[in-house]
Design an enzyme around this catalytic site. Structure first.
Site, PDB file in Angstrom:
ATOM      1  N   GLU A   6    -101.620 -29.827  27.435  1.00 27.50           N
ATOM      2  CA  GLU A   6    -100.659 -28.728  27.211  1.00 27.50           C
ATOM      3  C   GLU A   6    -101.193 -27.430  27.816  1.00 27.50           C
ATOM      4  O   GLU A   6    -102.313 -27.353  28.283  1.00 27.50           O
ATOM      5  CB  GLU A   6    -100.430 -28.519  25.706  1.00 27.50           C
ATOM      6  CG  GLU A   6     -99.229 -29.263  25.132  1.00 27.50           C
ATOM      7  CD  GLU A   6     -97.907 -28.605  25.505  1.00 27.50           C
ATOM      8  OE1 GLU A   6     -97.895 -27.672  26.364  1.00 27.50           O
ATOM      9  OE2 GLU A   6     -96.875 -29.014  24.955  1.00 27.50           O
ATOM     10  N   ARG A  55    -101.013 -24.388  13.533  1.00 28.36           N
ATOM     11  CA  ARG A  55    -101.804 -24.188  14.751  1.00 28.36           C
ATOM     12  C   ARG A  55    -100.940 -23.458  15.768  1.00 28.36           C
ATOM     13  O   ARG A  55     -99.716 -23.376  15.621  1.00 28.36           O
ATOM     14  CB  ARG A  55    -102.270 -25.526  15.331  1.00 28.36           C
ATOM     15  CG  ARG A  55    -101.140 -26.440  15.823  1.00 28.36           C
ATOM     16  CD  ARG A  55    -101.697 -27.589  16.635  1.00 28.36           C
ATOM     17  NE  ARG A  55    -100.696 -28.571  17.063  1.00 28.36           N
ATOM     18  CZ  ARG A  55     -99.951 -28.459  18.152  1.00 28.36           C
ATOM     19  NH1 ARG A  55    -100.021 -27.370  18.920  1.00 28.36           N
ATOM     20  NH2 ARG A  55     -99.095 -29.423  18.485  1.00 28.36           N
ATOM     21  N   ASN A  88     -99.097 -23.061  19.456  1.00 27.23           N
ATOM     22  CA  ASN A  88     -98.460 -24.020  20.358  1.00 27.23           C
ATOM     23  C   ASN A  88     -98.164 -23.336  21.693  1.00 27.23           C
ATOM     24  O   ASN A  88     -99.071 -22.907  22.370  1.00 27.23           O
ATOM     25  CB  ASN A  88     -97.206 -24.640  19.729  1.00 27.23           C
ATOM     26  CG  ASN A  88     -96.781 -25.922  20.437  1.00 27.23           C
ATOM     27  OD1 ASN A  88     -97.618 -26.778  20.698  1.00 27.23           O
ATOM     28  ND2 ASN A  88     -95.507 -26.069  20.741  1.00 27.23           N
ATOM     29  N   ASP A  91     -98.538 -30.963  11.145  1.00 28.77           N
ATOM     30  CA  ASP A  91     -97.777 -32.190  10.917  1.00 28.77           C
ATOM     31  C   ASP A  91     -96.312 -32.038  11.312  1.00 28.77           C
ATOM     32  O   ASP A  91     -95.476 -32.876  10.960  1.00 28.77           O
ATOM     33  CB  ASP A  91     -97.889 -32.626   9.457  1.00 28.77           C
ATOM     34  CG  ASP A  91     -97.278 -31.612   8.478  1.00 28.77           C
ATOM     35  OD1 ASP A  91     -96.789 -30.553   8.937  1.00 28.77           O
ATOM     36  OD2 ASP A  91     -97.294 -31.882   7.266  1.00 28.77           O
ATOM     37  N   ASN A 104     -91.248 -24.029  21.808  1.00 22.63           N
ATOM     38  CA  ASN A 104     -91.598 -24.427  23.180  1.00 22.63           C
ATOM     39  C   ASN A 104     -90.755 -23.647  24.181  1.00 22.63           C
ATOM     40  O   ASN A 104     -89.924 -22.815  23.813  1.00 22.63           O
ATOM     41  CB  ASN A 104     -91.345 -25.930  23.376  1.00 22.63           C
ATOM     42  CG  ASN A 104     -92.574 -26.766  23.066  1.00 22.63           C
ATOM     43  OD1 ASN A 104     -93.679 -26.468  23.507  1.00 22.63           O
ATOM     44  ND2 ASN A 104     -92.386 -27.834  22.288  1.00 22.63           N
ATOM     45  N   ASP A 114     -89.626 -29.239  26.287  1.00 24.93           N
ATOM     46  CA  ASP A 114     -91.014 -28.857  26.011  1.00 24.93           C
ATOM     47  C   ASP A 114     -91.354 -27.611  26.830  1.00 24.93           C
ATOM     48  O   ASP A 114     -90.539 -26.698  26.911  1.00 24.93           O
ATOM     49  CB  ASP A 114     -91.951 -30.040  26.300  1.00 24.93           C
ATOM     50  CG  ASP A 114     -93.206 -30.016  25.436  1.00 24.93           C
ATOM     51  OD1 ASP A 114     -93.894 -28.976  25.404  1.00 24.93           O
ATOM     52  OD2 ASP A 114     -93.513 -31.034  24.794  1.00 24.93           O
TER      53      ASP A 114
END
Length: 295
Positions: A22, A104, A106, A124, A151, A202
């Site tokens: 990523e 977290r 991204n 999760d 995203n 994405d």
């Protein structure tokens, strides 16, 4: 309108399979492409001309990198935003984003103003646990809350338009921005509803003509959209879970694409042997270089 589907004509840039490749970007001053293996807690470095590859272990889940100057980078992670000394790898905390241990970082990109848009999500993928933030000279402003999988953050060349998505909803969103600051100047609107098609929106980049190049997770493709949301082309990639594109090369005329093998069973990986590898798309693009983050 008929969408052109273009078979893969590129190559594998790096054949190391990553659980979650990523956050790809490129520094033209050094001819180095950078990307993360988020869940592997590693930063990958590839010098394009020589092919020299280096992997830098990280003490956190890093997901976004921005150049500050020739000596420093900014990294977004689950522990906050860190300044990284490029030569030594030394890390120092700039600021935290939120105090949510289950989350977290991204997706993210630097706006032409030098501010950063960066997002968070639950480890999760819990519904609505994440957010999208604007960070200018260390000042953090929350823009959008209750996002599940943020995203597709990218910006028009003039900085007047921002794009993003919640992959869990799968609408490509557009919002007017103040070009001087990168802050929203209106409410977001959906320009493409992808809920009835396969795969998820994405990571994205916006080229010099304003076209949006989007990695389509689950579809093994990079899709190209006009600024109004019209999808005009699909470039296939030999890995199903494509994650993030980046313009690379001295003219920003090449496209790197990362991918992922997270969540795959052994039979699925056997059927998708290039899953997690990093590719060059093999077509000439009208890209542009990422702006530096302004401290």
């Amino acid at each position: 309108m008929t969408m052109d589907i273009i078979p893969f004509s590129g190559k594998i840039l790096c054949d190391e399979p990553l659980m979650l490749g990523e956050g790809a970007t490129y520094d033209p001053a050094t001819d180095i492409a950078w990307w993360f293996n988020i869940k592997g807690e590693a930063l990958h470095e590839l010098h394009l001309a020589s092919g020299r590859k280096t992997v830098h272990p990280l003490p956190f889940l890093g997901s976004v990198l921005a150049v500050i100057d020739p000596d420093r980078q900014l990294i977004a992670s689950d522990k906050g935003l860190f300044i990284r000394e490029t030569a030594s790898g030394k890390l120092s905390l700039l600021t935290t984003l939120e105090d949510i241990p289950a989350n977290r970082s991204n997706d993210g990109r630097v706006h032409p103003s030098g501010s950063l848009w960066v997002s968070t999500m639950a480890r999760d993928e819990a519904k609505g646990a994440g957010a999208i933030y604007h960070v200018a000279r260390g000042t953090v402003t929350r823009l959008y809350a209750e996002v599940s999988i943020p995203n597709s953050i990218c910006f028009s060349p003039d900085g007047s338009t921002g794009y993003f998505t919640d992959t869990a909803i799968n609408h490509l969103m557009r919002v007017a921005l103040d070009p001087a600051t990168g802050l929203p100047a209106g409410e977001p609107t959906a320009i493409s509803d992808e809920t009835t098609t396969s795969g998820g929106i994405d990571g994205s980049v916006c080229d010099a003509d304003g076209l949006i190049w989007n990695a389509r997770y689950g579809s093994g493709a990079v899709d190209v959209y006009r600024p109004d949301g019209t999808k005009i082309a699909r470039y296939t990639v030999p890995a199903t879970q494509t994650t993030c594109p980046a313009f690379i090369g001295a003219k920003a005329d090449r496209l790197l694409v990362t991918s992922s093998f997270q969540g795959m069973s052994d039979p699925q990986r056997a059927a998708d042997p290039h899953a997690g590898k990093t590719f060059e798309l093999g077509v000439t693009v009208k890209g542009r270089f990422e702006p530096a983050y302004l401290l």
